[in-house]
Motif scaffolding. Structure first.
Motif, PDB file in Angstrom:
ATOM      1  N   GLY A 185       0.921  -1.214   0.004  1.00  0.00           N
ATOM      2  CA  GLY A 185      -0.089  -0.066  -0.002  1.00  0.00           C
ATOM      3  C   GLY A 185       0.966   1.120  -0.050  1.00  0.00           C
ATOM      4  N   GLN A 186       2.122   1.201   0.297  1.00  0.00           N
ATOM      5  CA  GLN A 186       2.952   2.312   0.369  1.00  0.00           C
ATOM      6  C   GLN A 186       3.560   2.444  -0.946  1.00  0.00           C
ATOM      7  OE1 GLN A 186       4.979   1.430   4.120  1.00  0.00           O
ATOM      8  NE2 GLN A 186       3.960   3.157   5.288  1.00  0.00           N
ATOM      9  N   ILE A 187       3.632   1.669  -1.810  1.00  0.00           N
ATOM     10  CA  ILE A 187       4.452   1.754  -3.141  1.00  0.00           C
ATOM     11  C   ILE A 187       3.708   2.803  -3.847  1.00  0.00           C
ATOM     12  CG2 ILE A 187       5.018   0.516  -5.029  1.00  0.00           C
ATOM     13  CD1 ILE A 187       5.091  -1.874  -3.358  1.00  0.00           C
ATOM     14  N   GLN A 188       4.776   3.551  -4.491  1.00  0.00           N
ATOM     15  CA  GLN A 188       4.109   4.780  -5.531  1.00  0.00           C
ATOM     16  C   GLN A 188       4.591   4.622  -6.841  1.00  0.00           C
ATOM     17  OE1 GLN A 188       5.308   8.405  -3.527  1.00  0.00           O
ATOM     18  NE2 GLN A 188       4.421   7.686  -1.460  1.00  0.00           N
ATOM     19  N   ASP A 189       4.304   5.489  -7.696  1.00  0.00           N
ATOM     20  CA  ASP A 189       4.502   5.518  -9.187  1.00  0.00           C
ATOM     21  C   ASP A 189       5.688   6.638  -9.314  1.00  0.00           C
ATOM     22  OD1 ASP A 189       3.280   3.372 -10.212  1.00  0.00           O
ATOM     23  OD2 ASP A 189       1.641   4.548 -10.838  1.00  0.00           O
ATOM     24  N   TRP A 190       6.695   6.318  -9.716  1.00  0.00           N
ATOM     25  CA  TRP A 190       7.642   7.366  -9.665  1.00  0.00           C
ATOM     26  C   TRP A 190       8.413   7.691 -11.130  1.00  0.00           C
ATOM     27  CZ3 TRP A 190      12.031   7.913  -5.388  1.00  0.00           C
ATOM     28  CH2 TRP A 190      11.428   8.057  -4.117  1.00  0.00           C
ATOM     29  N   ASP A 191       8.654   8.744 -11.493  1.00  0.00           N
ATOM     30  CA  ASP A 191       9.616   8.907 -12.820  1.00  0.00           C
ATOM     31  C   ASP A 191      11.043   9.087 -12.426  1.00  0.00           C
ATOM     32  OD1 ASP A 191       7.360   9.098 -14.611  1.00  0.00           O
ATOM     33  OD2 ASP A 191       6.973  11.025 -14.199  1.00  0.00           O
ATOM     34  N   VAL A 192      11.692   8.191 -12.976  1.00  0.00           N
ATOM     35  CA  VAL A 192      13.116   8.141 -12.591  1.00  0.00           C
ATOM     36  C   VAL A 192      13.833   8.110 -13.923  1.00  0.00           C
ATOM     37  CG1 VAL A 192      12.749   6.701 -10.284  1.00  0.00           C
ATOM     38  CG2 VAL A 192      13.391   5.774 -12.420  1.00  0.00           C
ATOM     39  N   PRO A 193      15.126   8.737 -13.806  1.00  0.00           N
ATOM     40  CA  PRO A 193      15.887   8.839 -14.977  1.00  0.00           C
ATOM     41  C   PRO A 193      16.268   7.312 -15.586  1.00  0.00           C
ATOM     42  CG  PRO A 193      17.075  10.250 -13.264  1.00  0.00           C
ATOM     43  CD  PRO A 193      15.748   9.428 -12.764  1.00  0.00           C
ATOM     44  N   GLU A 194      16.217   7.152 -16.776  1.00  0.00           N
ATOM     45  CA  GLU A 194      16.464   5.883 -17.402  1.00  0.00           C
ATOM     46  C   GLU A 194      17.406   4.971 -16.958  1.00  0.00           C
ATOM     47  OE1 GLU A 194      17.315   4.420 -22.036  1.00  0.00           O
ATOM     48  OE2 GLU A 194      16.516   6.441 -21.772  1.00  0.00           O
ATOM     49  N   ASN A 195      18.439   5.579 -16.348  1.00  0.00           N
ATOM     50  CA  ASN A 195      19.353   4.363 -16.160  1.00  0.00           C
ATOM     51  C   ASN A 195      19.611   4.290 -14.388  1.00  0.00           C
ATOM     52  OD1 ASN A 195      20.579   3.941 -18.559  1.00  0.00           O
ATOM     53  ND2 ASN A 195      21.502   6.054 -18.602  1.00  0.00           N
ATOM     54  N   MET A 196      18.366   4.627 -13.740  1.00  0.00           N
ATOM     55  CA  MET A 196      18.021   4.495 -12.323  1.00  0.00           C
ATOM     56  C   MET A 196      17.130   3.601 -12.291  1.00  0.00           C
ATOM     57  SD  MET A 196      20.164   6.896 -10.576  1.00  0.00           S
ATOM     58  CE  MET A 196      19.488   6.954  -9.053  1.00  0.00           C
ATOM     59  N   THR A 197      17.453   2.641 -11.345  1.00  0.00           N
ATOM     60  CA  THR A 197      16.193   1.475 -10.998  1.00  0.00           C
ATOM     61  C   THR A 197      15.772   1.970  -9.401  1.00  0.00           C
ATOM     62  OG1 THR A 197      17.933  -0.078 -10.174  1.00  0.00           O
ATOM     63  CG2 THR A 197      17.599  -0.185 -12.180  1.00  0.00           C
ATOM     64  N   LEU A 198      14.552   1.774  -9.351  1.00  0.00           N
ATOM     65  CA  LEU A 198      13.737   2.022  -8.077  1.00  0.00           C
ATOM     66  C   LEU A 198      13.234   0.752  -7.775  1.00  0.00           C
ATOM     67  CD1 LEU A 198      12.360   3.833  -6.073  1.00  0.00           C
ATOM     68  CD2 LEU A 198      10.603   4.168  -7.971  1.00  0.00           C
ATOM     69  N   THR A 199      13.743   0.377  -6.506  1.00  0.00           N
ATOM     70  CA  THR A 199      13.300  -0.708  -5.710  1.00  0.00           C
ATOM     71  C   THR A 199      12.699  -0.648  -4.557  1.00  0.00           C
ATOM     72  OG1 THR A 199      15.207  -2.016  -6.844  1.00  0.00           O
ATOM     73  CG2 THR A 199      14.323  -3.105  -4.985  1.00  0.00           C
ATOM     74  N   TRP A 200      11.489  -1.236  -4.422  1.00  0.00           N
ATOM     75  CA  TRP A 200      10.556  -1.061  -3.433  1.00  0.00           C
ATOM     76  C   TRP A 200      10.851  -2.366  -2.380  1.00  0.00           C
ATOM     77  CZ3 TRP A 200       8.040   3.217  -2.242  1.00  0.00           C
ATOM     78  CH2 TRP A 200       8.060   4.139  -3.285  1.00  0.00           C
ATOM     79  N   LEU A 201      11.331  -1.963  -1.173  1.00  0.00           N
ATOM     80  CA  LEU A 201      11.965  -3.056  -0.375  1.00  0.00           C
ATOM     81  C   LEU A 201      10.737  -3.278   0.814  1.00  0.00           C
ATOM     82  CD1 LEU A 201      15.373  -1.757   0.592  1.00  0.00           C
ATOM     83  CD2 LEU A 201      14.822  -3.554  -1.300  1.00  0.00           C
ATOM     84  N   ARG A 202       9.998  -4.223   0.771  1.00  0.00           N
ATOM     85  CA  ARG A 202       8.834  -4.507   1.607  1.00  0.00           C
ATOM     86  C   ARG A 202       9.121  -5.284   2.839  1.00  0.00           C
ATOM     87  NH1 ARG A 202       4.098  -6.597  -2.172  1.00  0.00           N
ATOM     88  NH2 ARG A 202       3.142  -7.056   0.120  1.00  0.00           N
ATOM     89  N   ARG A 203       8.756  -4.607   3.893  1.00  0.00           N
ATOM     90  CA  ARG A 203       9.116  -5.297   5.129  1.00  0.00           C
ATOM     91  C   ARG A 203       8.437  -6.313   5.386  1.00  0.00           C
ATOM     92  NH1 ARG A 203       8.646  -0.485   8.928  1.00  0.00           N
ATOM     93  NH2 ARG A 203       8.449  -2.044  10.488  1.00  0.00           N
ATOM     94  N   ASP A 204       7.018  -6.451   4.677  1.00  0.00           N
ATOM     95  CA  ASP A 204       6.142  -7.559   5.124  1.00  0.00           C
ATOM     96  C   ASP A 204       6.545  -8.424   4.376  1.00  0.00           C
ATOM     97  OD1 ASP A 204       5.436  -6.253   2.772  1.00  0.00           O
ATOM     98  OD2 ASP A 204       3.432  -6.781   2.793  1.00  0.00           O
TER      99      ASP A 204
END
Length: 139
Positions: free
Chosen positions: A47-66
């Motif tokens: 429920g806390q994960i959001q959509d983000w625009d990031v530079p093409e060569n950056m990766t966004l990883t959501w680390l879920r504690r659950d």
């Protein structure tokens, strides 16, 4: 013959948790379009994960504690998953001695007021002198 020196683009690592999201988004918006690196954001659950625009060569990883249970079961403690992710990243990306991957590294590690993350920050600060390292509690 003189070989011209070329600037090497830095490798970014941005790490935070839910309270860091507004600042992380601001940092990401200010990155160069060709920025390279990783963003780790620790959250309690989906429920806390959001959509983000990031530079093409950056990766966004959501680390879920659950999804990351502790040895005795249950949800991982705040900062625990982020700390493990940073240590894994360091093991992969930062060589113990000079090598072909000896890039400039810029790290911003949030999760302020978390003892485990604070210890990790100090460990990195003393172990790797060539890091450009930031943490909200330490400047």
């Amino acid at each position: 013959m003189t070989v011209p020196m070329t600037a090497v683009a830095p490798h970014y690592l941005l790490v935070g948790e839910t309270s860091d999201i507004p600042l992380l988004r601001t940092i990401v918006e200010r990155l160069p379009l060709d920025a390279y690196g990783q963003i780790f954001v620790e959250v309690i659950g989906h429920g806390q994960i959001q959509d983000w625009d990031v530079p093409e060569n950056m990766t966004l990883t959501w680390l879920r504690r659950d999804l990351s249970s502790r040895a005795y079961g249950g949800v991982a403690l705040r900062g625990e998953v982020a700390s493990r992710a940073v240590m894994a990243w360091v093991s992969e990306w930062i060589p113990e001695r000079k090598s072909a991957r000896d890039l400039p590294y810029i790290l911003w590690i949030g999760c302020s007021a978390n003892d485990e993350v604070d210890r990790l920050y100090h460990h990195l600060l003393h172990r790797f002198e060539r890091l450009h390292l930031h943490h909200p509690d330490f400047g």
